[in-house]
Design a protein around this motif. Structure first.
Motif, mmCIF file in Angstrom:
data_model
loop_
_atom_site.group_PDB
_atom_site.id
_atom_site.type_symbol
_atom_site.label_atom_id
_atom_site.label_comp_id
_atom_site.label_asym_id
_atom_site.label_seq_id
_atom_site.Cartn_x
_atom_site.Cartn_y
_atom_site.Cartn_z
ATOM 1 N N ASN A 155 17.925 18.937 -3.277
ATOM 2 C CA ASN A 155 16.670 18.566 -3.957
ATOM 3 C C ASN A 155 16.868 18.466 -5.466
ATOM 4 O OD1 ASN A 155 14.266 18.157 -2.226
ATOM 5 N ND2 ASN A 155 14.760 20.193 -1.447
ATOM 6 N N LYS A 156 17.552 19.445 -6.037
ATOM 7 C CA LYS A 156 17.799 19.433 -7.480
ATOM 8 C C LYS A 156 18.732 18.286 -7.867
ATOM 9 C CE LYS A 156 17.133 24.397 -8.212
ATOM 10 N NZ LYS A 156 17.792 25.698 -8.552
ATOM 11 N N THR A 157 19.721 18.033 -7.028
ATOM 12 C CA THR A 157 20.690 16.974 -7.321
ATOM 13 C C THR A 157 20.025 15.604 -7.327
ATOM 14 O OG1 THR A 157 22.539 18.225 -6.383
ATOM 15 C CG2 THR A 157 22.790 15.831 -6.508
ATOM 16 N N LEU A 158 19.256 15.311 -6.283
ATOM 17 C CA LEU A 158 18.626 13.989 -6.197
ATOM 18 C C LEU A 158 17.530 13.822 -7.254
ATOM 19 C CD1 LEU A 158 18.484 13.325 -2.344
ATOM 20 C CD2 LEU A 158 20.134 12.542 -4.031
ATOM 21 N N ARG A 159 16.857 14.911 -7.601
ATOM 22 C CA ARG A 159 15.864 14.840 -8.682
ATOM 23 C C ARG A 159 16.540 14.479 -10.003
ATOM 24 N NH1 ARG A 159 14.135 19.852 -8.619
ATOM 25 N NH2 ARG A 159 12.960 19.459 -6.691
ATOM 26 N N SER A 160 17.710 15.087 -10.227
ATOM 27 C CA SER A 160 18.484 14.787 -11.433
ATOM 28 C C SER A 160 18.954 13.337 -11.421
ATOM 29 C CB SER A 160 19.680 15.732 -11.529
ATOM 30 O OG SER A 160 20.561 15.359 -12.554
ATOM 31 N N TRP A 161 19.417 12.853 -10.270
ATOM 32 C CA TRP A 161 19.857 11.462 -10.168
ATOM 33 C C TRP A 161 18.722 10.489 -10.486
ATOM 34 C CZ3 TRP A 161 23.390 10.694 -5.222
ATOM 35 C CH2 TRP A 161 24.495 11.550 -5.318
ATOM 36 N N SER A 162 17.522 10.821 -10.022
ATOM 37 C CA SER A 162 16.393 9.899 -10.217
ATOM 38 C C SER A 162 15.966 9.794 -11.678
ATOM 39 C CB SER A 162 15.196 10.348 -9.365
ATOM 40 O OG SER A 162 14.657 11.575 -9.842
ATOM 41 N N ASN A 163 16.401 10.744 -12.496
ATOM 42 C CA ASN A 163 16.061 10.719 -13.922
ATOM 43 C C ASN A 163 17.092 9.973 -14.761
ATOM 44 O OD1 ASN A 163 13.673 12.238 -13.605
ATOM 45 N ND2 ASN A 163 14.811 14.164 -13.646
ATOM 46 N N GLN A 164 18.065 9.352 -14.105
ATOM 47 C CA GLN A 164 19.107 8.621 -14.827
ATOM 48 C C GLN A 164 19.038 7.129 -14.509
ATOM 49 O OE1 GLN A 164 22.991 10.663 -14.970
ATOM 50 N NE2 GLN A 164 22.094 12.234 -13.663
ATOM 51 N N PRO A 165 19.452 6.284 -15.459
ATOM 52 C CA PRO A 165 19.408 4.834 -15.227
ATOM 53 C C PRO A 165 20.189 4.419 -13.995
ATOM 54 C CG PRO A 165 19.861 5.318 -17.535
ATOM 55 C CD PRO A 165 19.953 6.613 -16.808
ATOM 56 N N SER A 166 21.335 5.065 -13.776
ATOM 57 C CA SER A 166 22.145 4.830 -12.583
ATOM 58 C C SER A 166 23.149 5.965 -12.460
ATOM 59 C CB SER A 166 22.882 3.481 -12.668
ATOM 60 O OG SER A 166 23.869 3.518 -13.683
ATOM 61 N N VAL A 167 23.686 6.146 -11.256
ATOM 62 C CA VAL A 167 24.683 7.186 -11.032
ATOM 63 C C VAL A 167 25.839 6.608 -10.217
ATOM 64 C CG1 VAL A 167 23.106 9.146 -11.126
ATOM 65 C CG2 VAL A 167 23.501 8.015 -8.943
ATOM 66 N N ASP A 168 27.039 7.033 -10.550
ATOM 67 C CA ASP A 168 28.213 6.738 -9.743
ATOM 68 C C ASP A 168 28.217 7.765 -8.611
ATOM 69 O OD1 ASP A 168 30.948 7.066 -8.729
ATOM 70 O OD2 ASP A 168 31.538 5.707 -10.338
ATOM 71 N N VAL A 169 27.948 7.317 -7.387
ATOM 72 C CA VAL A 169 27.710 8.231 -6.270
ATOM 73 C C VAL A 169 28.892 9.157 -6.034
ATOM 74 C CG1 VAL A 169 27.190 8.409 -3.809
ATOM 75 C CG2 VAL A 169 26.130 6.602 -5.182
ATOM 76 N N LYS A 170 30.087 8.613 -5.983
ATOM 77 C CA LYS A 170 31.265 9.434 -5.684
ATOM 78 C C LYS A 170 31.451 10.539 -6.720
ATOM 79 C CE LYS A 170 35.361 10.310 -3.751
ATOM 80 N NZ LYS A 170 35.832 11.369 -4.634
ATOM 81 N N TYR A 171 31.361 10.187 -7.970
ATOM 82 C CA TYR A 171 31.583 11.163 -9.037
ATOM 83 C C TYR A 171 30.489 12.236 -9.044
ATOM 84 C CZ TYR A 171 32.057 13.201 -13.683
ATOM 85 O OH TYR A 171 32.181 14.083 -14.725
ATOM 86 N N PHE A 172 29.238 11.800 -9.024
ATOM 87 C CA PHE A 172 28.133 12.759 -9.139
ATOM 88 C C PHE A 172 27.993 13.623 -7.885
ATOM 89 C CE2 PHE A 172 27.032 10.136 -12.723
ATOM 90 C CZ PHE A 172 26.371 11.012 -13.593
ATOM 91 N N ALA A 173 28.294 13.056 -6.717
ATOM 92 C CA ALA A 173 28.256 13.858 -5.494
ATOM 93 C C ALA A 173 29.371 14.891 -5.512
ATOM 94 C CB ALA A 173 28.390 12.955 -4.274
ATOM 95 N N SER A 174 30.545 14.502 -6.000
ATOM 96 C CA SER A 174 31.672 15.433 -6.103
ATOM 97 C C SER A 174 31.335 16.598 -7.031
ATOM 98 C CB SER A 174 32.912 14.688 -6.615
ATOM 99 O OG SER A 174 33.989 15.582 -6.803
#
Length: 472
Positions: A155-174
């Motif tokens: 929940n915290k991770t996806l909330r943080s992702w939604s506050n950014q213009p875009s995310v590199d999935v592999k890097y941010f998930a890692s």
């Protein structure tokens, strides 16, 4: 002088031809599998490391299977190797551990993770390591403690992702999975420490499967630098914890330090390598499959719709005062979600194969496997076998409704098999399931940058897959 010179040249040529012939035709007390040993010293390493942009078998393996059959010989980084896509041979090898074969790693792995000699020196060390991970990441602990923590992290991770213009999935998930696993291991708090352990791990994988040439500017050299940095951080944490006077027992590291009194093989360095291996395995495998899932789901909106239907139903059926918390029974009920994860794992094949080393000469199907030769079991070949899976390179989660357990046990081994099966398998599946639950019930996304799948030979994603996440 001319005669002597010609004699020496002839002698050198004779020795060279003898050496080449010996390289191409290794000594064997029987019949070796067919194949080629490649160039002297480097073997066929460069062909294995060639980048492939496909979910199919790596060309190094596929071309040789077509030419030599499902069992063939080669040489990788100066080591003779038998490569197998034969399910019977692979099943046989997995059942012969500590009798005919023992676990083995590429030189790159053995230098960076728990050494081959330490793992094979005594069976109880392997049993301790396996018990260590199962007790902390197995079904019981997931059910009793970790499930709500995983949901909170996602929940915290996806909330943080939604506050950014875009995310590199592999890097941010890692980064997210590494930080979470580190918190379980040694109460790591990424926000309070200046040294970002997860960022080092996210870069570490880039040079892991590379030619072991330790020269500045090479991928392997950078990999060693990242490894040293990560190990330095871990060692500092372990030393500081050992020197605390407070009663230990709060996390996994405390339990390891307490075990040092009865397990003599446990040292600071051993614990450090144990933590390093666990952090790497969890962050790399889960982040790779998460990235591949985004690629598949973005291309198959009908799968997203069925996932939404399943998880909306779970939300409607929730009881109690905390409707946001997933129970173990609800996790187990995510039938279609598990099918999506299985299909992604089937096509993902994060690593090229399982490695063993022959302890002594043995025969199989008329071939002799010499002692000290490496064996690479390409178990993933079964997962894209057209005789088992119709249209094997097509993403189709619905196929799992009609696949029996007997077929699955023989032809689906994304986490290995037998005594060496990944102890974190259930942890990975739970994390991926909860991730999908939160994703499809709370968010939508747009693909900002779609990269090709890349194998060299570990699964990768070119310049990265980037998404824009939006909260519903």
């Amino acid at each position: 002088m001319l005669t002597i010179g010609l004699f020496l040249v002839g002698l050198l040529l004779t020795y060279y031809m003898y050496w080449i012939n010996k390289w191409r035709n290794p000594k064997c007390n029987g019949i070796l599998p067919p194949g080629s040993m490649g160039f002297p010293l480097i073997g066929e390493t460069l062909q294995l490391l060639t980048t492939s942009y496909s979910l199919d078998l790596h060309p190094f393996i596929k071309k040789r299977v077509q030419r030599y059959g499902p069992i063939f010989r080669s040489n990788v980084a100066g080591r003779p190797i038998v490569v197998s896509t034969d399910p019977e041979f692979n099943h046989y090898i997995l059942g012969q551990e500590e009798r005919l074969v023992e676990i083995w790693y590429l030189d790159t792995f053995s230098k960076l993770f728990l050494s081959e000699s330490r793992i094979n020196s005594a069976g109880y060390i392997h049993k301790y390591i396996r018990s260590f991970f199962l007790s902390n990441f197995g079904s019981e602990n997931l059910k009793e403690q970790l499930l709500p923590q995983i949901e909170d992290m996602i929940n915290k991770t996806l909330r943080s992702w939604s506050n950014q213009p875009s995310v590199d999935v592999k890097y941010f998930a890692s980064v997210a999975v590494c930080d979470f696993t580190a918190k379980i291991f040694f109460s790591y708090d990424a926000e309070k420490l200046p040294e970002k352990l997860s960022e080092t791990f996210a870069k570490f994988i880039e040079g892991l499967i590379s030619f072991p040439l330790n020269i500045p500017g090479t991928a392997y050299h950078q990999c060693l630098q990242d490894h040293r940095k990560a190990m330095s951080i871990l060692k500092k944490i372990i030393v500081e914890r050992r020197n605390t006077v407070e009663k230990r027992g709060a996390d996994v590291l405390d339990r390891c330090l307490n075990d040092m009194e009865k397990e003599k093989f446990l040292t600071d360095d051993f614990i450090c390598m144990l933590m390093f291996g666990g952090l790497f395995a969890s962050s790399e495998s889960i982040s790779s499959i998460t990235t591949l899932m985004f690629k598949f789901l973005s291309a198959h909106p009908e799968v997203v719709q069925e996932l939404k239907a399943e998880h909306v139903k779970i939300l409607k059926n929730k009881k109690g005062s905390d409707p946001s918390s997933i129970t173990w029974e609800q996790y187990k009920s995510m039938t279609f979600t598990h099918q999506v994860i299985n299909e992604t794992l089937r096509l993902g094949n994060v690593v090229p194969g399982l490695l063993r080393k022959a302890i002594k000469d043995f025969q199989f199907k008329g071939y002799t496997i010499p002692a000290n030769w490496t064996i690479m079991m390409v178990t993933s070949a079964c997962q894209i076998n057209p005789d088992v899976y119709k249209d094997p390179l097509v993403f189709n989660p619905w196929r799992w409704k009609d696949i029996g357990s007997a077929i699955v046990s023989k032809n689906f081994t994304p986490f290995g098999k037998g005594t060496r099966q990944c102890a974190g398998a259930e942890f990975s599946k739970v994390t991926l399931s909860v991730f999908l639950h939160v994703l499809v019930t709370k968010y939508s996304w747009t693909m900002i940058k779609e990269a090709e799948v890349r194998r060299d030979p570990i699964l990768g994603f070119g310049d990265g897959i980037q998404i824009k996440l939006v909260e519903n």
